[in-house]
Design an enzyme around this catalytic site. Structure first.
Site, PDB file in Angstrom:
ATOM      1  N   HIS A  84     -29.196 -13.899  33.078  1.00  0.00           N
ATOM      2  CA  HIS A  84     -30.659 -13.571  32.649  1.00  0.00           C
ATOM      3  C   HIS A  84     -31.188 -13.919  32.085  1.00  0.00           C
ATOM      4  O   HIS A  84     -31.176 -14.840  31.304  1.00  0.00           O
ATOM      5  CB  HIS A  84     -30.113 -11.837  32.344  1.00  0.00           C
ATOM      6  CG  HIS A  84     -29.709 -12.354  30.842  1.00  0.00           C
ATOM      7  ND1 HIS A  84     -28.281 -12.685  30.867  1.00  0.00           N
ATOM      8  CD2 HIS A  84     -30.275 -11.096  29.778  1.00  0.00           C
ATOM      9  CE1 HIS A  84     -28.438 -12.312  29.435  1.00  0.00           C
ATOM     10  NE2 HIS A  84     -29.106 -11.535  28.654  1.00  0.00           N
ATOM     11  N   HIS A  86     -33.084 -13.382  28.802  1.00  0.00           N
ATOM     12  CA  HIS A  86     -33.668 -13.084  27.616  1.00  0.00           C
ATOM     13  C   HIS A  86     -33.503 -14.120  27.075  1.00  0.00           C
ATOM     14  O   HIS A  86     -33.010 -15.352  27.136  1.00  0.00           O
ATOM     15  CB  HIS A  86     -32.142 -11.911  27.376  1.00  0.00           C
ATOM     16  CG  HIS A  86     -32.201 -10.981  27.159  1.00  0.00           C
ATOM     17  ND1 HIS A  86     -31.075  -9.915  27.083  1.00  0.00           N
ATOM     18  CD2 HIS A  86     -33.506  -9.945  27.182  1.00  0.00           C
ATOM     19  CE1 HIS A  86     -31.577  -8.699  27.035  1.00  0.00           C
ATOM     20  NE2 HIS A  86     -33.765  -8.882  27.696  1.00  0.00           N
ATOM     21  N   ASP A  88     -31.777 -15.382  24.361  1.00  0.00           N
ATOM     22  CA  ASP A  88     -30.780 -16.401  23.954  1.00  0.00           C
ATOM     23  C   ASP A  88     -29.986 -16.812  24.820  1.00  0.00           C
ATOM     24  O   ASP A  88     -29.031 -17.326  25.283  1.00  0.00           O
ATOM     25  CB  ASP A  88     -29.698 -15.118  23.380  1.00  0.00           C
ATOM     26  CG  ASP A  88     -29.740 -14.010  24.104  1.00  0.00           C
ATOM     27  OD1 ASP A  88     -30.434 -13.318  24.059  1.00  0.00           O
ATOM     28  OD2 ASP A  88     -28.484 -13.125  24.008  1.00  0.00           O
ATOM     29  N   HIS A  89     -30.541 -16.668  26.457  1.00  0.00           N
ATOM     30  CA  HIS A  89     -29.818 -17.073  27.480  1.00  0.00           C
ATOM     31  C   HIS A  89     -30.359 -17.978  27.934  1.00  0.00           C
ATOM     32  O   HIS A  89     -29.460 -19.284  28.813  1.00  0.00           O
ATOM     33  CB  HIS A  89     -29.537 -15.978  28.516  1.00  0.00           C
ATOM     34  CG  HIS A  89     -28.512 -15.147  27.880  1.00  0.00           C
ATOM     35  ND1 HIS A  89     -27.039 -14.894  28.435  1.00  0.00           N
ATOM     36  CD2 HIS A  89     -28.336 -14.098  26.655  1.00  0.00           C
ATOM     37  CE1 HIS A  89     -26.365 -14.658  27.502  1.00  0.00           C
ATOM     38  NE2 HIS A  89     -26.975 -14.087  26.294  1.00  0.00           N
TER      39      HIS A  89
END
Length: 203
Positions: A84, A86, A88-89
């Site tokens: 996904h 976000h 942080d990803h």
């Protein structure tokens, strides 16, 4: 009566090191601890030889270098897979792709998944962790699609809720599931409108 969820917060990590989780899985944890990332984002290297990288994490040069350093001599990255979008990803997909030439795979841009309610415009929707509105995958992945590499197979499971474009990935050969932020061992998942949707998450 409240139910105590047995979260596992007794975990230690060494940033920059690749830990062998199983014969086909290695994990590198980004040095981005916080209230939404716990000790840091987990990046997974799948396979041996020609490998996939799942969730390369935040755009931190030292973390991207740690992923590259985790490769064995002669190994190459053939796929970059995103659960996904976000911050942080997915942002490290860009420098990792620049370093390896590997194509990216994911559901679509931030806010591109189906929604139960009409909350207005969702592209680049602002949430606690922040949406990575700059990411668009080279290859769009849908529920049931398979991504195959050298000795490994990832099957996509569309799990909207945390974000509308959230995917989990089953590693078929080991019956393992990369759950992204749909399920976490240390906390419940954050469901934050407008892109997060509790009805979709519970379904």
């Amino acid at each position: 009566m409240t139910i105590q969820i047995p979260f596992n917060r007794d975990i230690s990590v060494e940033y920059g090191r690749a830990d062998r989780v199983s014969p086909l899985i290695r994990r590198v944890v980004a040095h981005n601890p916080g209230p939404f990332t716990f000790l840091g984002t987990g990046t997974y290297i799948v396979g041996n030889g020609k490998v996939a990288v799942i969730d390369p994490g935040p755009d931190m040069p030292e973390h991207v270098q740690a992923i590259l350093d985790a490769l064995e001599p002669g190994e190459t990255v053939s796929h970059i897979v995103i659960t996904h979008t976000h911050m942080d990803h997915s942002p490290a997909a860009r420098p990792l792709q620049a370093a390896t030439g590997a194509p990216t795979y994911g559901f679509g841009p931030h806010g591109s998944g189906p929604h139960t309610f009409d909350w207005g415009a969702r592209d680049g929707a602002s949430v606690e962790e922040g949406g990575d509105s700059a990411f668009t995958p080279d290859h769009a992945v849908r529920h049931g699609d398979r991504i195959q590499g050298e000795g490994w197979t990832l099957e996509a499971v569309h799990t909207p809720g945390h974000t509308s474009n959230h995917l989990c990935f089953q590693l078929v050969e080991e019956k393992a599931l990369f759950s992204g932020d749909h399920v976490m061992g240390w906390s419940t998942s954050v469901i934050s409108p407008p892109d997060g949707d509790m009805t979709a998450y519970m379904r």
